[in-house]
Design an enzyme around this catalytic site. Structure first.
Site, PDB file in Angstrom:
ATOM      1  N   CYS A   1      44.603 -39.494 -30.652  1.00 12.47           N
ATOM      2  CA  CYS A   1      43.269 -38.875 -30.741  1.00 12.47           C
ATOM      3  C   CYS A   1      42.407 -39.513 -31.826  1.00 12.47           C
ATOM      4  CB  CYS A   1      43.395 -37.377 -30.981  1.00 12.47           C
ATOM      5  SG  CYS A   1      44.390 -36.549 -29.742  1.00 12.47           S
TER       6      CYS A   1
ATOM      7  N   HIS B   1      37.056 -34.438 -33.849  1.00  8.30           N
ATOM      8  CA  HIS B   1      37.881 -34.535 -32.644  1.00  8.30           C
ATOM      9  C   HIS B   1      37.887 -33.167 -31.962  1.00  8.30           C
ATOM     10  CE1 HIS B   1      41.026 -35.148 -29.870  1.00  8.30           C
ATOM     11  NE2 HIS B   1      41.975 -34.544 -30.561  1.00  8.30           N
TER      12      HIS B   1
ATOM     13  N   ASN C   1      40.640 -31.372 -24.719  1.00  7.45           N
ATOM     14  CA  ASN C   1      40.995 -32.489 -25.600  1.00  7.45           C
ATOM     15  C   ASN C   1      41.137 -33.754 -24.745  1.00  7.45           C
ATOM     16  OD1 ASN C   1      42.246 -34.339 -27.274  1.00  7.45           O
ATOM     17  ND2 ASN C   1      43.771 -32.899 -28.076  1.00  7.45           N
TER      18      ASN C   1
END
Ligand code: ACO
Length: 344
Positions: free
Chosen positions: A131, A271, A301
């Site tokens: 990520c 994020h 996500n």
């Protein structure tokens, strides 16, 4: 620029830096058409819209079609960024794709994107920092601009996470989605561009988020398939705690290097993993809700794609204007983390 006070230190210049600065000429993104809602997931695993919304903030996510690969998502995002920047395929010197869901272990997804966008002159490689991948790739890409090695670098964060999700595991399958974002890096004489990027890693906690099967540790076999080792595994609680600490520390270090306070930042792009992580990091940094850009309710996500998709949407919505100071901050498997400050 709006509320940001234009007084900061450019750490690169302060160290007697002789190279060029690096700016983001444009960003673009692509999200697959298919929307998967929390109600859709209620039909697959024992979960509820109430649980997913209250524990994560996610309401829906996108799912690529069976024939759509990570390179397809990345190429579509790249073409949008190239159009906005007025960059033609032959101008691109280098393509970096940040991803944990490459089309295949090799060749690199960046090579497949190169072919799909017709950037025949470009060198191409993948970068894997989960990520945090877009921030890592941004920092790597800008080194080639600053060193005068290349004039135009295409940095992509692209993921087809639905291809490695265990649809029997309610702990993880509700969290992730597919998508891609791309940025064109160039030197702009009128802008400082990327002021700093802090990257970090802690391999001692590699077991917290991993896909254990298919590599040299556990080569693909009937046993790895039966043991469901080709799916993403995550210890959510420990990941949560580490994410909050690492993102807060990285963001503060980036601000310190640039002698900035958080109030000078126009937009924080974290994020997009979990609204509770965004809120906890925001509290520690002392941001106002208006400073933080969130779109995780729509996409979940998307790992390496999340920060650049959010950056593209923030720019498109007018939340970021040229000259504004923007803070990007991310955390992912590895563990890895990163924070970057850009004068947009
Ligand atoms: N629906 C209903 N119940 C669920 C679900 C679900 N989808 N998932 C878990 N539960 C249950 C658990 O089984 C547990 O039940 P139990 O107490 O009976 O065992 C209960 O809910 C609580 O589970 P927790 O793990 O304590 O829930 P938590 O509040 O920690 O939230 C979550 C879980 C959302 C995963 C959170 O920990 C999180 O967001 N972690 C961080 C994820 C992240 O940031 N990842 C970034 C990196 S990802 C990458 O790099 C690819």
């Amino acid at each position: 620029m709006s509320n940001a006070t234009k007084s900061f230190r450019n750490p690169r210049a302060a160290h007697g830096f002789k190279g060029r600065t690096c700016s983001i000429a444009a960003v673009g993104s692509y999200l697959p058409e298919r929307v998967v809602t929390n109600a859709d997931l209620e039909k697959i695993v024992e979960t509820s819209d109430e649980w997913i919304t209250s524990r994560t903030g996610i309401k829906e996510r996108r799912m690529a079609a069976a024939h759509e690969m990570t390179s397809d998502l990345g190429a579509k995002a790249a073409l949008r960024a190239m159009e906005k920047a007025g960059v033609t395929p032959d101008q691109i010197d280098l393509i970096i794709v940040a991803t944990i869901t490459p089309d295949m272990p090799f060749p690199a997804t960046a090579c497949l994107v190169q072919e799909k966008i017709g950037a025949r002159r470009a060198a191409a490689f993948d970068l894997e920092a989960a990520c945090s991948g877009f921030i890592y790739a941004l920092e790597v890409g800008q080194q080639f601009i600053m060193s005068h090695t290349y004039n135009t670098v295409l940095v992509i964060g692209a993921e087809k996470l639905t291809s490695i999700i265990d649809w029997q595991d309610r702990n993880t399958c509700v969290l992730f989605g597919d998508g891609a974002g791309a940025a064109i890096l160039q030197h702009r004489p009128d802008a400082h561009g990327l002021l700093t990027a802090c990257m970090g890693a802690d391999g001692s906690k590699c077991q917290l988020i991993a896909m254990p099967g298919g590599g040299s540790a556990n080569p693909a076999s009937v046993n790895t398939v039966h043991s469901r080792m080709h799916y993403l595994k995550m210890d959510g609680k420990e990941t949560f705690k580490n994410a909050v600490t690492a993102m807060n520390t990285a963001a503060k270090e980036a601000l310190r290097r640039c002698e900035l306070t958080i109030s000078q930042i126009k937009c924080v792009i974290p994020h997009q993993a979990n609204q509770r992580i965004v809120d906890a990091v925001g509290d520690r940094l002392g941001v106002t809700p208006e400073q933080v850009f969130v779109n995780l309710h729509k996409y979940g996500n998307t790992s390496a794609a999340s920060v650049v998709i959010a950056l593209d949407e923030a720019v498109t919505e007018g939340r970021i204007q040229r000259g504004d100071l923007v803070l990007l901050v991310a955390f992912g498997a590895g563990l890895t983390w990163g924070a970057a400050i850009i004068e947009w």
